[in-house]
Design a protein around this motif. Structure first.
Motif: not given
Length: 461
Positions: A17-36
């Motif tokens: 679960a992630m907030e809109e304002a922190g979405c980019a940094s939260a996604l960056a912490a995920l595995p590359r396939q999930a982020r993509n």
């Protein structure tokens, strides 16, 4: 009581679960396939966004949930809830580190969203089980969810399968589950034991009217809950039009809600003396039906002029409240789907309540905000007392003019709870007209979780 959470040992799918304002940094912490995948779909963590992320084998490997912003969540009760309909059956766990209030909101929302009513048609919804998050009080969460589901089931059941007999059976089943005592006064016994208004409202139906009385607990302060159990309301001789009769299976929503609350209290083994009173009737039309213009005498001796047989709920509650006050409980609460005026005033989402004690009202309002079970205090407005005094009798069950319908109904009930040290009345709707987070369309509890959270302070526990 079995836990509603999945076994800790079961393999599970992580939920981030992630907030809109922190979405980019939260996604960056995920595995590359999930982020993509999230970037390809355009996931931005807006409130309510739910994105299953596939793994290399094509199965769901994780789920992303959008929490939006604090401002967005404030405008939408249970905003921090996954859209379970887009998720396959399976076991899940919340992988994000969230503040406890937000974690509790998300957990309760997930569990309440899993409710489905499939008694007559359809297939059970796929089970999306959730593991118990760290810090969550599983026993309390179990009790709340089980109580709410009981309320929903009772309201959703149509009147042909939820009459006074079946409502009595539900009370008996609850008593057997928790070791409570139950008694019932039925039919002509109501007159013999001085419950004339309950008898009058229910006598036209072949399904005998009755007063159900559940008791549990032997120590602590006394709490009495009174729930309107009109299993179907035709309006009586003041017959409702078809459009107004369509949802009248929910006219026992007050009874369903106090039973759900009673289930929560007993499951949590709260140190109180609990009593639940339910006048269970069907307001039908036949030769013995009570009439407009009749003057009836209530259990406490007050006379009531019947100006509308469709204002029957306050009549059956009057006798039950009179009985309740004879023991002077520390707190007396009535819950009823009582007036359309309440819905005009606050809509279907808020539960209007009246209270004779400011301290209780403050504790309840504070608790309601904390547990996302909104209530709104209404006034026992003394200048309107004259509206319920017809002159020919002590009270009028349906004042003419159409003004302040919910307030005049509450004032009517207060006449029968006058000796209670603390009395509160809820004029609930008991129905979710359109699906919303954690609340599918259909029967729904209102005010029970708020009351549960307020009881420790209200009763000095």
């Amino acid at each position: 009581m079995p836990t509603i959470f999945a076994s800790a040992e079961d393999p599970s799918i992580p939920v981030h679960a992630m907030e809109e304002a922190g979405c980019a940094s939260a996604l960056a912490a995920l595995p590359r396939q999930a982020r993509n995948w999230a970037e390809h779909i355009g996931f931005s963590a807006r409130l309510g966004d739910t994105l299953p992320v596939p793994g290399e084998d094509g199965r769901v490997a994780m789920v992303l949930i959008g929490l939006g912003s604090a401002e967005a969540r404030a405008r939408k009760r249970f905003g921090a809830v996954a859209n379970l309909s887009v998720l396959p059956a399976g076991t899940y766990h919340i992988a994000s580190a969230l503040p406890l209030p937000l974690l509790e909101e998300m957990t309760l929302g997930w569990l309440l969203s899993s409710y489905g009513y499939d008694r007559y048609a359809g297939k059970p919804a796929p089970e999306r089980a959730l593991k118990q998050p760290e810090g969550i009080d599983a026993k309390r969460m179990d009790a709340i969810v089980a109580g709410e589901f009981l309320t929903r089931d009772l309201i959703n059941t149509p009147a042909n399968d939820m009459g006074p007999d079946e409502l009595e059976a539900a009370v008996l089943a609850l008593s057997l589950e928790f070791g409570a005592d139950v008694s019932a006064i039925r039919g002509e016994e109501l007159l013999e034991q001085n419950f004339p208004l309950i008898h009058a409202v229910g006598r036209a139906s072949p399904r005998a009217p009755r007063l159900l009385d559940l008791r549990w607990g032997s120590q602590g302060p006394a709490l009495t809950l009174v729930g309107k159990g009109v299993c179907f309301d035709t309006g009586g001789l003041n017959l409702k039009p078809g459009s107004s009769m369509a949802l009248m299976k929910k006219d026992m929503g007050g009874a369903a809600t106090v039973l759900g609350l009673a289930s929560m209290i007993m499951a949590l083994d709260m140190p109180i003396r609990l009593r639940v009173l339910i006048p269970a009737v069907e307001n039908a039309v036949s030769g013995p039906a009570f009439r407009p213009g009749d003057i009836l005498t209530a259990r406490n001796g007050l006379t009531v002029e019947i100006n509308n047989t469709d204002a029957e709920g306050r009549l059956v509650l009057a006798d039950a409240l009179s009985l309740a006050t004879e023991e002077k409980p520390d707190l007396l609460v009535s819950m009823a789907t009582l007036t359309g005026a309440a819905r005009v005033a606050v809509g279907p989402d808020l539960a209007p309540f009246y209270s004779t004690q400011d301290d209780f009202a403050e504790a309840l309002s504070t608790a309601a905000a904390e547990v996302l079970d909104p209530v709104w205090r209404m006034p026992f407005w003394a200048p309107y007392e004259a509206l319920i005094e017809p002159g020919i009798a002590d009270l009028d069950n349906a004042p003419s003019g159409g003004f302040a319908g919910s307030i005049t109904a509450a004032l009517f009930l207060r006449r029968f709870a006058a000796t209670a040290p603390s009395y509160a009345h809820f004029d609930i709707y008991g129905w979710q007209p359109a699906a919303a987070p954690a609340r599918p369309k259909g029967g729904v509890g209102q005010g029970a979780r708020a009351l549960l959270a307020a009881l420790p302070k209200a009763l000095g526990l």
